[in-house]
Scaffold this active site. Structure first.
Site, mmCIF file in Angstrom:
data_model
loop_
_atom_site.group_PDB
_atom_site.id
_atom_site.type_symbol
_atom_site.label_atom_id
_atom_site.label_comp_id
_atom_site.label_asym_id
_atom_site.label_seq_id
_atom_site.Cartn_x
_atom_site.Cartn_y
_atom_site.Cartn_z
ATOM 1 N N SER A 1 35.190 34.225 4.497
ATOM 2 C CA SER A 1 35.011 33.095 5.273
ATOM 3 C C SER A 1 35.035 33.309 6.715
ATOM 4 O O SER A 1 35.602 33.961 7.304
ATOM 5 C CB SER A 1 36.038 32.008 4.655
ATOM 6 O OG SER A 1 37.435 32.411 5.129
ATOM 7 N N CYS B 1 26.580 33.947 -0.671
ATOM 8 C CA CYS B 1 26.375 33.337 0.738
ATOM 9 C C CYS B 1 25.045 33.384 1.026
ATOM 10 O O CYS B 1 24.585 32.533 1.931
ATOM 11 C CB CYS B 1 27.056 34.613 1.253
ATOM 12 S SG CYS B 1 26.644 36.280 0.929
ATOM 13 N N GLU C 1 30.474 39.838 7.377
ATOM 14 C CA GLU C 1 29.591 38.816 6.721
ATOM 15 C C GLU C 1 29.982 37.518 6.459
ATOM 16 O O GLU C 1 31.038 37.644 5.313
ATOM 17 C CB GLU C 1 28.950 39.790 5.661
ATOM 18 C CG GLU C 1 27.669 39.191 5.074
ATOM 19 C CD GLU C 1 27.760 38.246 4.002
ATOM 20 O OE1 GLU C 1 27.779 36.846 4.190
ATOM 21 O OE2 GLU C 1 27.748 38.599 2.996
HETATM 22 P P1 NAD Z 1 39.420 32.213 2.031
HETATM 23 O O1 NAD Z 1 39.126 31.970 3.154
HETATM 24 O O2 NAD Z 1 40.609 31.758 1.276
HETATM 25 O O3 NAD Z 1 39.334 33.679 1.673
HETATM 26 C C1 NAD Z 1 37.994 34.736 1.756
HETATM 27 C C2 NAD Z 1 38.337 35.962 1.370
HETATM 28 O O4 NAD Z 1 39.096 36.547 2.477
HETATM 29 C C3 NAD Z 1 39.166 36.115 0.332
HETATM 30 O O5 NAD Z 1 38.505 37.303 -0.340
HETATM 31 C C4 NAD Z 1 40.507 36.660 0.934
HETATM 32 O O6 NAD Z 1 41.242 37.283 -0.110
HETATM 33 C C5 NAD Z 1 40.250 37.085 2.000
HETATM 34 N N1 NAD Z 1 41.550 37.110 3.066
HETATM 35 C C6 NAD Z 1 42.113 35.706 3.259
HETATM 36 N N2 NAD Z 1 42.934 35.976 4.331
HETATM 37 C C7 NAD Z 1 42.794 37.117 4.620
HETATM 38 C C8 NAD Z 1 43.375 38.071 5.748
HETATM 39 N N3 NAD Z 1 44.264 37.554 6.620
HETATM 40 N N4 NAD Z 1 42.981 39.331 6.044
HETATM 41 C C9 NAD Z 1 42.098 40.083 4.988
HETATM 42 N N5 NAD Z 1 41.552 39.275 4.095
HETATM 43 C C10 NAD Z 1 41.943 37.913 3.810
HETATM 44 O O7 NAD Z 1 38.282 31.520 1.142
HETATM 45 P P2 NAD Z 1 38.086 31.517 -0.325
HETATM 46 O O8 NAD Z 1 38.505 30.262 -0.765
HETATM 47 O O9 NAD Z 1 38.408 32.716 -1.033
HETATM 48 O O10 NAD Z 1 36.359 31.455 -0.325
HETATM 49 C C11 NAD Z 1 35.769 30.329 0.046
HETATM 50 C C12 NAD Z 1 34.997 30.505 1.400
HETATM 51 O O11 NAD Z 1 35.030 31.672 2.007
HETATM 52 C C13 NAD Z 1 33.621 30.145 1.160
HETATM 53 O O12 NAD Z 1 33.486 28.723 1.680
HETATM 54 C C14 NAD Z 1 32.855 31.167 1.671
HETATM 55 O O13 NAD Z 1 32.519 30.507 3.203
HETATM 56 C C15 NAD Z 1 33.529 32.185 2.058
HETATM 57 N N6 NAD Z 1 33.211 33.617 1.146
HETATM 58 C C16 NAD Z 1 32.218 34.068 1.554
HETATM 59 C C17 NAD Z 1 31.719 35.068 1.195
HETATM 60 C C18 NAD Z 1 30.549 35.692 1.348
HETATM 61 O O14 NAD Z 1 29.572 36.401 0.312
HETATM 62 N N7 NAD Z 1 30.252 35.853 2.487
HETATM 63 C C19 NAD Z 1 32.369 35.635 -0.193
HETATM 64 C C20 NAD Z 1 33.477 34.904 -0.586
HETATM 65 C C21 NAD Z 1 33.955 33.863 0.266
#
Ligand code: NAD
Length: 479
Positions: free
Chosen positions: A233, A288, A254
């Site tokens: 995210s 994404c 990404e």
């Molecule tokens: P989130 O922000 O809670 O987490 C996103 C990812 O980041 C997860 O895999 C999580 O384990 C990791 N993460 C969280 N905090 C971290 C940190 N401090 N250090 C390292 N990694 C960390 O979001 P979510 O609820 O899991 O997913 C929702 C949003 O995330 C979506 O709206 C989308 O924008 C985005 N997302 C994008 C992709 C992509 O393919 N670009 C994939 C997954 C999620």
């Protein structure tokens, strides 16, 4: 948890060349999103575990960088062959823990294998170049070297493909890598990593799960790590970019998208609808690159709404393990709530619900089409990351491009038209990192994939993806 064909066991961590149980005091619960059933408890990495991973990756890098490129290629190709042989097992684990239909899980496994295969072949083509000398008996070389140990963070939506992009590039370039996979989907990634690891020197590839903020802080701050790569995210991406900047680490980000689809009046409408419904609702829209904002020329807008709405309503929603399921659940409770909330707020602002019935309960969100969406409705601004499509009509292509660019994201875009003039206008001016015209292929192993604006920076896949794991050295010598 066991099914008739497979027992689900939470994996251990691949650390210091062995599969070990994480020693963190916290454990993570892995659930089947279709049923809510507890699949297993995942041991997480403690700070001692992460120190071991760091020491190991440094030693492994010194070894792996010396392995000739053709041997790195051969080892990775043997790992890929194992992955292909293990498709059924890996795909079943993926469906159980992530929710996507089995057919999609198999396709994801095949795509992950293709990605690593392409990088493996590319290992033999890291050429550098020779520049004519400025003096007699002199020469100038541009040489490429692996950047060093990599810390990679991959998410839960396409856990195989998004880990494979990082693993393939790093290992092919001669880097060692520590992957922090998503705690929600640990077993499928561990099964893929196991296939590869059996062909690699111990410690070159390591896999950890942990408390995300602890893992990223320890790994990114360590002087051992030379390159960071993250898919996830925007808020987390910003945070990691800040840490990487503090320690002057190269980072690839990404961070998702909110992909516009421009459908011009001259397009093959039924083809566009068939392709885009399939692409939009793949993985319940948790992609994404999913098409999300449909801008349709006014003269075909009514036909589009009818055709898209009818096709969406016919999608069969259910558990990914059922053979007739076309769309599975939304993978985790925080996203289920977020997607429902987005639909409700957009309807409250005047968007019309043509397909889908909000609010629903449980982990399944009906495939949803919102039409006549006002410009300030949240669904046109916030990334849905769920099974929600929105549609707006346009009079002129200028207006469509302006609406499409009026969003912080810039990852993928789609255009349907038969006009060369329209193709030229959109390909020049749409603010995206990848554009598919009359198709949906925005991500293939041999081409770069990455975004602009809030979608992040840097590319994965293609020669650009390989370059992200390489340092450049100029040498100038006189005989
Ligand atoms: P989130 O922000 O809670 O987490 C996103 C990812 O980041 C997860 O895999 C999580 O384990 C990791 N993460 C969280 N905090 C971290 C940190 N401090 N250090 C390292 N990694 C960390 O979001 P979510 O609820 O899991 O997913 C929702 C949003 O995330 C979506 O709206 C989308 O924008 C985005 N997302 C994008 C992709 C992509 O393919 N670009 C994939 C997954 C999620």
């Amino acid at each position: 948890m066991s099914t008739s064909t497979l027992t689900y066991d939470c994996p251990r961590l691949l650390l210091g060349g062995e599969w070990r149980t994480g020693r963190h005091e916290e454990r993570s619960h892995v659930r089947n999103p279709a049923t809510g059933e507890l699949l297993g408890e995942l041991g997480l990495a403690s700070s001692d575990d992460l120190q071991l991973a760091l020491e190991t990756t440094q030693k492994a890098f010194e070894l792996w960088r010396q392995v000739p490129a053709h041997e790195r290629c051969a080892r990775l190709e043997r790992g890929v062959a194992r992955m292909r042989e293990s498709t059924e097992r890996i795909a079943t684990l993926l469906t159980l823990e992530q929710g996507k239909p089995l057919a999609e899980a198999r396709a994801e496994c095949a795509m992950a294998a293709d990605l690593i295969k392409w990088y493996a072949e590319e290992a033999r083509r890291v050429y550098g170049r020779v520049i004519p000398g400025r003096l007699p008996n002199s020469r100038m070389d541009v040489l490429k070297f692996p950047v060093g140990p990599v810390a990679a963070f991959s998410p839960w939506n396409f856990p195989l493909v998004l880990s494979a992009r990082k693993i393939g590039g790093a290992l092919a370039a001669g880097c060692s890598i520590i992957v922090k996979g998503a705690e929600e989907t640990p077993a499928s990634v561990a099964a893929m990593v196991d296939c590869l690891n059996q062909e690699l020197p111990a410690g070159v590839l390591q896999l950890v799960y942990g408390v995300p903020s602890e893992v990223s802080e320890i790994l990114i701050q360590s002087p051992i790590i030379r390159k960071v790569t993250f898919t996830g995210s925007v808020p987390v991406g910003r945070h990691l970019a800040g840490m990487a900047a503090q320690h002057l680490k190269r980072i690839t980000l990404e961070l998702g998208g909110h992909a516009p689809v421009i459908i011009c009046g001259d397009a093959d409408l039924q083809r566009a609808v068939n392709l885009m419904v399939q692409h939009k609702f793949r993985n319940a829209g948790q992609a994404c690159l999913a098409p999300t904002r449909f801008f349709v020329e006014k003269r075909i807008y009514g036909d589009f709404v009818d055709a898209f709405g009818t096709t969406v309503k016919a999608l069969r929603v259910g558990a990914g393990t059922a053979s007739d399921t076309q769309m599975g659940p939304v993978a985790n409770t925080r996203r289920q709530a977020a997607v429902r909330d987005l639909i409700e707020r957009s309807v409250a602002m005047g968007a019309r619900l043509v397909a889908g019935a909000a609010p629903q309960e449980g982990s399944f969100v009906a495939p949803t089409l919102l039409v006549d969406v006002p410009p300030n409705a949240p669904v046109l601004i916030e990334e849905p990351f769920g099974p929600v499509a929105s549609a707006v009509s346009f009079d002129s292509l200028e207006h469509a491009i302006a609406m499409a660019n009026n969003n912080p994201y810039g990852l993928s875009g789609y255009l349907f038209t038969d006009s060369a003039k329209n193709i030229l206008s959109v390909s020049e001016r749409l603010e995206v990192g990848s554009l598919a015209i009359n198709g949906m292929g925005v991500s293939v192993p041999e081409a770069p994939f990455g975004g602009v604006k809030d979608s992040g920076y840097g590319s994965e896949s293609g020669i650009e993806g390989m370059e992200a794991f390489l340092d450049t050295k100029f040498t100038h010598y006189v005989a």
